[in-house]
Write an enzyme that holds these catalytic residues in place. Structure first.
Site, PDB file in Angstrom:
ATOM      1  N   LYS A   1       0.893  -1.217   0.025  1.00 41.86           N
ATOM      2  CA  LYS A   1      -0.016   0.107   0.126  1.00 41.86           C
ATOM      3  C   LYS A   1       0.898   1.267  -0.151  1.00 41.86           C
ATOM      4  O   LYS A   1       1.994   0.982   0.113  1.00 41.86           O
ATOM      5  CB  LYS A   1      -0.936   0.009   1.216  1.00 41.86           C
ATOM      6  CG  LYS A   1      -1.465  -1.368   1.298  1.00 41.86           C
ATOM      7  CD  LYS A   1      -3.002  -1.490   0.605  1.00 41.86           C
ATOM      8  CE  LYS A   1      -3.545  -2.642   0.888  1.00 41.86           C
ATOM      9  NZ  LYS A   1      -4.725  -2.977  -0.213  1.00 41.86           N
TER      10      LYS A   1
HETATM   11  C1  LIG Z   1      -5.657  -4.141   0.648  1.00 45.87           C
HETATM   12  C2  LIG Z   1      -6.943  -4.076   0.651  1.00 45.87           C
HETATM   13  C3  LIG Z   1      -7.863  -4.312   1.750  1.00 45.87           C
HETATM   14  C4  LIG Z   1      -7.342  -4.700   3.113  1.00 45.87           C
HETATM   15  O1  LIG Z   1      -6.391  -5.503   3.111  1.00 45.87           O
HETATM   16  P1  LIG Z   1      -5.540  -6.157   4.422  1.00 45.87           P
HETATM   17  O2  LIG Z   1      -4.480  -7.012   3.875  1.00 45.87           O
HETATM   18  O3  LIG Z   1      -6.608  -6.839   5.234  1.00 45.87           O
HETATM   19  O4  LIG Z   1      -4.954  -4.920   5.087  1.00 45.87           O
HETATM   20  C5  LIG Z   1      -9.360  -4.295   1.711  1.00 45.87           C
HETATM   21  N1  LIG Z   1      -9.817  -3.967   0.524  1.00 45.87           N
HETATM   22  C6  LIG Z   1      -9.049  -3.456  -0.725  1.00 45.87           C
HETATM   23  C7  LIG Z   1      -9.744  -3.125  -1.852  1.00 45.87           C
HETATM   24  C8  LIG Z   1      -7.741  -3.586  -0.574  1.00 45.87           C
HETATM   25  O5  LIG Z   1      -7.026  -3.268  -1.774  1.00 45.87           O
END
Ligand SMILES: *Cc1c(COP(=O)(O)O)cnc(C)c1O
Length: 370
Positions: free
Chosen positions: A182
């Site tokens: 992210k």
């Molecule tokens: C990364 C992501 C999440 C959450 O991911 P975690 O691995 O649980 O932190 C949720 N929704 C979307 C669209 C994502 O790209």
């Protein structure tokens, strides 16, 4: 062997020092860095509250509960997303109801939401796909008229804006994720942001085993979870957040190199950026033109990898994941725009160490394979 990785976290000495500093204190959990990270995120998003959690998925789960979504309810969301956007509804016994996407922005087609609403619909989970805020003007309009809550899955969009408003702060609550791919990372982690004091308090309690601020360590007025985020993670988050403008500017520069290098090639389609949004680039995804098939796309992926270029398809439609087909019975063709898009996407290498020359090289490789 892959020489150009698809993604890499942007970590500097600032982050390394911040983490080691926490390790020199006795406060590894529920310490001062937790409040600091929450306040920093709330301030950055312009919301009253931030509640740190152990992942973006955990944040979505808690919001379902805090908003009273439960057994037999329906939640409207997009099939073109990461599975967590729909799984959170299933965790509480609700049914994800998918609405197809806009063929150009790749976000939920807000014009089709109304037709999917039933008397069981409780909420809309809008996803800011690849860092582009969804069409919130239209989403909030239908939600207000039909009495639905709006949750922003902004896990891919920290720092994006919709008509000037930070993503995460537009609906009733928003969620961010901090997995290493992210915009900012805490290793694992997430944050929900909201102006709603009741939602914030409930989520804060549920992430900490149902404790509340008044009772003792062994008092649990409600059913909760261990969805806490440690102070080590929070310190990393605070350090990352302190560099967010640089991080986002770097990503935006790399994206503009790609857009320049790909311009004018009708075989390769890029995400249309709506005029009223500011992107926070999460990944750089292109899709091949309709005349290419999924098989062609997979051959392109192999060709890129053979040249040492990290790449991936992005996403597999949620409604076609095996467990979703088993439980909800959706089949191929249910959401044709999503499927047509998903079958042709290619995520290209996207991280801070890319130079313009490398971006040009990746694009030439893509063209020559096509
Ligand atoms: C990364 C992501 C999440 C959450 O991911 P975690 O691995 O649980 O932190 C949720 N929704 C979307 C669209 C994502 O790209």
């Amino acid at each position: 062997m892959v020489d150009i990785p698809l993604a890499r976290p942007d970590i500097t000495e600032t982050e390394i020092e911040a983490v080691t500093a926490v390790l020199r204190t006795p406060n590894l959990a529920l310490g001062p860095k937790l409040g600091e990270f929450e306040a920093g995120m709330a301030s950055y998003c312009g919301t009253r509250f931030g509640v740190a959690v152990s992942s973006g998925t955990a944040g979505l789960h808690l919001l379902m509960l805090a908003m009273g979504v439960g057994e037999g309810d329906e939640v409207i969301t997009t099939p073109f997303s990461f599975v967590a956007s729909a799984n959170c509804a299933m965790y509480v016994g609700a049914k994800p109801v998918f609405v197809d996407i806009d063929p150009e922005t790749w976000n939920i087609d807000a014009g089709r939401i109304e037709a999917a609403i039933t008397e069981r619909t409780k909420a809309i989970i809008a996803v800011d796909v690849f860092g582009q805020p969804a069409d919130y003007g239209a989403i909030l309009d239908v939600a207000r008229r039909r009495g639905l809550r709006v949750i922003e899955d902004s896990c891919e969009a920290l720092g994006a804006r919709y008509r000037g408003q930070p993503s995460g702060s537009i609906g009733d609550a928003g969620v961010f994720g901090f997995y290493p791919n992210k915009q900012i990372t805490t290793g694992e982690g997430g944050m929900l942001v909201t102006d709603d004091v009741e939602v914030a308090n409930l989520c804060r309690s549920m992430r900490n085993q149902g404790r509340d601020g008044l009772g003792g360590w062994l008092d649990h007025p409600r059913l909760g979870f261990n969805y806490r985020l440690s102070d080590i993670n929070c310190a990393l988050g605070v350090a990352q957040l302190s560099r967010i403008e640089t991080i986002l500017a770097t990503r935006s520069r790399v994206a503009s190199w790609y857009l320049d290098a790909l311009e004018g090639d009708d075989r390769i389609v890029t995400q249309r950026i709506a005029p009223d949004v500011a992107m926070s680039w999460f990944v750089f995804v292109v899709r091949l033109a309709d005349r290419y098939s999924e098989v062609d796309r997979d051959r392109v992926l192999r060709g890129l990898r053979d040249r040492g270029i990290g790449c991936s398809n992005y996403f597999v439609p949620i409604h076609l994941q095996e467990y979703m087909v088993e439980r909800l019975g959706y089949g191929e063709g249910a959401f044709p725009v999503c499927e047509r898009t998903a079958n042709r996407t290619i995520a290209l290498p996207f991280q801070k160490d890319l130079t313009r020359e490398t971006v040009v090289e990746v694009c030439s490789a893509l063209r020559s394979i096509l």
